[in-house]
Design a protein around this motif. Structure first.
Motif, PDB file in Angstrom:
ATOM      1  N   TYR A  41       0.836  -1.206   0.000  1.00  0.00           N
ATOM      2  CA  TYR A  41       0.000   0.000   0.000  1.00  0.00           C
ATOM      3  C   TYR A  41       0.872   1.258   0.000  1.00  0.00           C
ATOM      4  O   TYR A  41       0.563   2.257  -0.664  1.00  0.00           O
ATOM      5  N   THR A  46      -4.194   1.116  -2.836  1.00  0.00           N
ATOM      6  CA  THR A  46      -5.098  -0.026  -2.796  1.00  0.00           C
ATOM      7  C   THR A  46      -4.884  -0.959  -3.982  1.00  0.00           C
ATOM      8  O   THR A  46      -4.958  -2.181  -3.851  1.00  0.00           O
ATOM      9  N   THR A  47      -4.587  -0.387  -5.150  1.00  0.00           N
ATOM     10  CA  THR A  47      -4.431  -1.213  -6.352  1.00  0.00           C
ATOM     11  C   THR A  47      -3.252  -2.166  -6.220  1.00  0.00           C
ATOM     12  O   THR A  47      -3.378  -3.372  -6.459  1.00  0.00           O
ATOM     13  N   ASP A 250      -7.529   6.008   5.248  1.00  0.00           N
ATOM     14  CA  ASP A 250      -8.272   7.058   4.539  1.00  0.00           C
ATOM     15  C   ASP A 250      -9.589   7.466   5.206  1.00  0.00           C
ATOM     16  O   ASP A 250      -9.928   8.647   5.211  1.00  0.00           O
ATOM     17  N   PRO A 367     -10.354  -3.399  -4.568  1.00  0.00           N
ATOM     18  CA  PRO A 367     -10.128  -2.124  -5.260  1.00  0.00           C
ATOM     19  C   PRO A 367     -11.154  -1.837  -6.354  1.00  0.00           C
ATOM     20  O   PRO A 367     -11.481  -0.675  -6.616  1.00  0.00           O
ATOM     21  N   VAL A 368     -11.687  -2.897  -6.982  1.00  0.00           N
ATOM     22  CA  VAL A 368     -12.728  -2.696  -8.001  1.00  0.00           C
ATOM     23  C   VAL A 368     -13.992  -2.132  -7.358  1.00  0.00           C
ATOM     24  O   VAL A 368     -14.616  -1.198  -7.873  1.00  0.00           O
ATOM     25  N   VAL A 370     -14.159  -0.457  -4.577  1.00  0.00           N
ATOM     26  CA  VAL A 370     -13.885   0.919  -4.158  1.00  0.00           C
ATOM     27  C   VAL A 370     -13.975   1.867  -5.347  1.00  0.00           C
ATOM     28  O   VAL A 370     -14.554   2.961  -5.260  1.00  0.00           O
ATOM     29  N   LEU A 371     -13.424   1.443  -6.483  1.00  0.00           N
ATOM     30  CA  LEU A 371     -13.445   2.278  -7.681  1.00  0.00           C
ATOM     31  C   LEU A 371     -14.869   2.536  -8.166  1.00  0.00           C
ATOM     32  O   LEU A 371     -15.227   3.653  -8.548  1.00  0.00           O
ATOM     33  N   VAL A 372     -15.699   1.492  -8.129  1.00  0.00           N
ATOM     34  CA  VAL A 372     -17.053   1.594  -8.677  1.00  0.00           C
ATOM     35  C   VAL A 372     -18.034   2.211  -7.679  1.00  0.00           C
ATOM     36  O   VAL A 372     -18.873   3.042  -8.036  1.00  0.00           O
ATOM     37  N   GLY A 374     -17.152   3.421  -4.335  1.00  0.00           N
ATOM     38  CA  GLY A 374     -16.601   4.239  -3.273  1.00  0.00           C
ATOM     39  C   GLY A 374     -16.332   3.393  -2.045  1.00  0.00           C
ATOM     40  O   GLY A 374     -16.824   2.266  -1.929  1.00  0.00           O
ATOM     41  N   ALA A 378     -18.421  -0.020  -1.084  1.00  0.00           N
ATOM     42  CA  ALA A 378     -17.687  -1.283  -1.165  1.00  0.00           C
ATOM     43  C   ALA A 378     -17.893  -2.113   0.099  1.00  0.00           C
ATOM     44  O   ALA A 378     -18.108  -3.328   0.037  1.00  0.00           O
TER      45      ALA A 378
END
Length: 542
Positions: A41, A46-47, A250, A367-368, A370-372, A374, A378
């Motif tokens: 990290y 996250t990715t 975060d 991470p997907v 979170v990306l989609v 938030g 998630a």
């Protein structure tokens, strides 16, 4: 009775030794996992944490079913010694790379090797436990105690990681637990336990042996469903591992060490769940507590997504930890009870592989999500996975429960037979569950001299007459048994057995009878002694 069972488990020296080694193993597993995720990290957010989790877990998932064949091929104590030794060496190598500032490629390769080495411990230990307890209730208690120890380890291990990470670096975490795992290997050297069954010939290829476990899961609905439910919980575990770093840094603003403390709260909840799990001791039906644990493992995490406050987060992950402890104890006990012992390590190896794959899936999904959706979305979606699985699995697990519940009097009857007495409680329970209870009317020829043997018979009530060549040689009654000679020596029946009264019998078919005896050295020796003594008597009885 529950207290007596717990005293027996706690007083078992072999179980204490296994538990101590497992506690160190669990602390090492979770502490080093947090350490490497924090390292990743810090490099790429996250990715990178999710991708590295995938890189670590895929080899472990592939290796697990093949590595677990060792538990059905060699004495399980020796395999456990080797497992802890390999884990110690790989973790120390990863520590050296991290502390020396090696390239990220080298570091990730070594931590992947350490992760892959972990997959052997749970299958072999799970297959070993039924051989160090004396009653099915003790097996449940042993799994509850293991869950308690795991809860403590998940609490302490990540907390140690959090403290070390706040003052040093991830390499120090790997160094500490590499040394401790060497101690686990030394503990297992002193373990004294009856060897498990030799379910794999020494010359059988590893790939073929591993596939036997997978084929068993494909053909047997009970073990397959339990494995699916228990393994699915690790999808959420992988998501939580990655999201906990994001949540700590975060959302909650509690720093890198906070990720370790969040996972420690899951361990604290696991202790609570293990205390609740004591109610499982003496309980034969396990579907309801298993599914309650599944739901509790998921829903609180959705609650964190709704209210991402530090106090709420720590409380909710503790509740989730309690659910995870409950589902793990109930699920593993149920799996040990419905799986045959000669392939048990491989079934548990398949479970370990699926768990690693599920962990990888959860880690890469985080991470997907979170990306989609938030961060909060998630958490909500991830938390709803397990209640959905519980709803889908409910009916099938209830059916499994019905099939494995055996009355105590039937268990006692089977256990009273000398050749069955040395068998592991779970094996006796499966024999009792598979036995056919039936009544032979007076005058019925139960077996006939010269015919092929197809079953072993135990008299529950009534009397029979044993004849050879038309000559009566003896009578037998409650507690006596017959039919084993034709099965053990693969010869025709040596006598005719006729019911002189109505006779209640428990009959065990040829295949499960032979599988139980030939897989256990002490039982096989007892069976040979019994058949030899019967031939020495005037007129053998089966």
């Amino acid at each position: 009775m529950r207290r007596a069972v717990l005293r027996a488990v706690i007083g078992n020296a072999a179980l204490r030794r296994i538990a101590a080694g497992f506690a160190i193993f669990t602390m090492a597993e979770h502490a080093t996992w947090i350490a490497v995720l924090v390292f990743a990290y810090g490099r790429g957010g996250t990715t990178e944490a999710g991708v590295i989790a995938l890189v670590m877990l895929v080899p472990a998932a592939v290796l697990a079913p093949f590595a677990a064949t060792a538990g059905d091929r060699f004495p399980r104590r020796r395999v456990l010694v080797a497992a802890y030794g390999i884990q110690a060496m790989t973790m120390l190598a990863a520590a050296a790379a991290l502390l020396s500032g090696a390239s990220a490629l080298v570091i990730y390769a070594l931590v992947a090797a350490a992760s892959a080495s972990i997959v052997l411990t749970r299958p072999v230990q799970g297959a070993l436990l039924p051989h160090v307890v004396r009653h099915p209730d003790e097996l449940t208690a042993a799994n509850v105690v293991a869950g308690t120890i795991e809860g403590v380890a998940i609490l302490v291990g990540p907390a140690i990681a959090g403290i070390v990470l706040a003052t040093a670096n991830p390499g120090t975490v790997f160094l500490l637990f590499g040394v401790l795992l060497a101690g686990s290997a030394l503990l297992m050297i002193g373990l004294r336990v009856e060897p498990g069954p030799v379910g794999i010939a020494l010359d059988e290829p590893v790939a073929s042996a591993a596939l036997d476990g997978i084929r068993t899961l494909r053909s047997e609905a009970g073990p397959r469903l339990v494995v699916a439910v228990v393994a699915s919980a690790w999808i959420l575990w992988g998501t939580v591992d990655v999201l906990s770093v994001m949540l700590a840094i975060d959302l909650l603003k509690i720093g890198e060490g906070g990720a370790g403390f969040l996972v420690s709260a899951i361990g604290a909840g696991g202790l609570i769940g293990s205390v609740g799990g004591l109610a499982l001791v003496g309980r034969r039906r396990l579907a309801a507590p298993l599914l309650a644990g599944v739901v509790l493992w998921g829903l609180p995490l959705a609650g964190i997504g709704i209210a991402p406050e530090a106090a709420v987060a720590f409380a909710f992950v503790a509740v989730a930890g309690a659910g995870r402890a409950l589902l793990d104890a109930a699920g593993r006990t149920l799996l040990q009870r419905v799986s045959t012992d000669d392939v048990l390590a491989r079934i548990l190896g398949a479970l370990e592989g699926l768990q690693m794959a599920a962990l990888a899936l959860g880690s890469i999904a985080a991470p997907v999500l979170v990306l989609v959706l938030g961060p909060q979305g998630a958490l909500i979606v991830a938390g709803l996975i397990m209640p959905t699985i519980a709803a889908l699995a409910w009916r099938g697990l209830r059916a499994i429960d019905t099939g494995v519940v055996v009355p105590d009097e039937r268990l006692d009857a089977i256990r009273s037979v000398p050749m069955f007495a040395p068998l592991a409680p779970a094996v006796v329970e499966r024999l009792a569950a598979g036995a056919t209870a039936w009544t032979a009317s007076a005058g019925t020829a139960i077996i006939t001299e010269g015919e092929a043997g197809d079953a072993f018979h135990l008299i529950v009530s009534g009397t029979v007459e044993v004849t050879i060549g038309g000559r009566v040689v003896r009578t037998e009654g409650p507690g006596d048994y017959f039919g084993e000679i034709a099965l053990v020596r693969d010869i025709p029946r040596t006598a005719t057995i006729v019911a002189t009264t109505d006779v209640e019998l428990l009959s065990i078919a040829r295949d499960p009878f032979l599988a139980a005896l030939t897989g256990h050295r002490a039982s096989r020796t007892a069976a040979e002694a019994i058949t030899t003594s019967r031939f020495a008597e005037p007129g053998p009885g089966s």
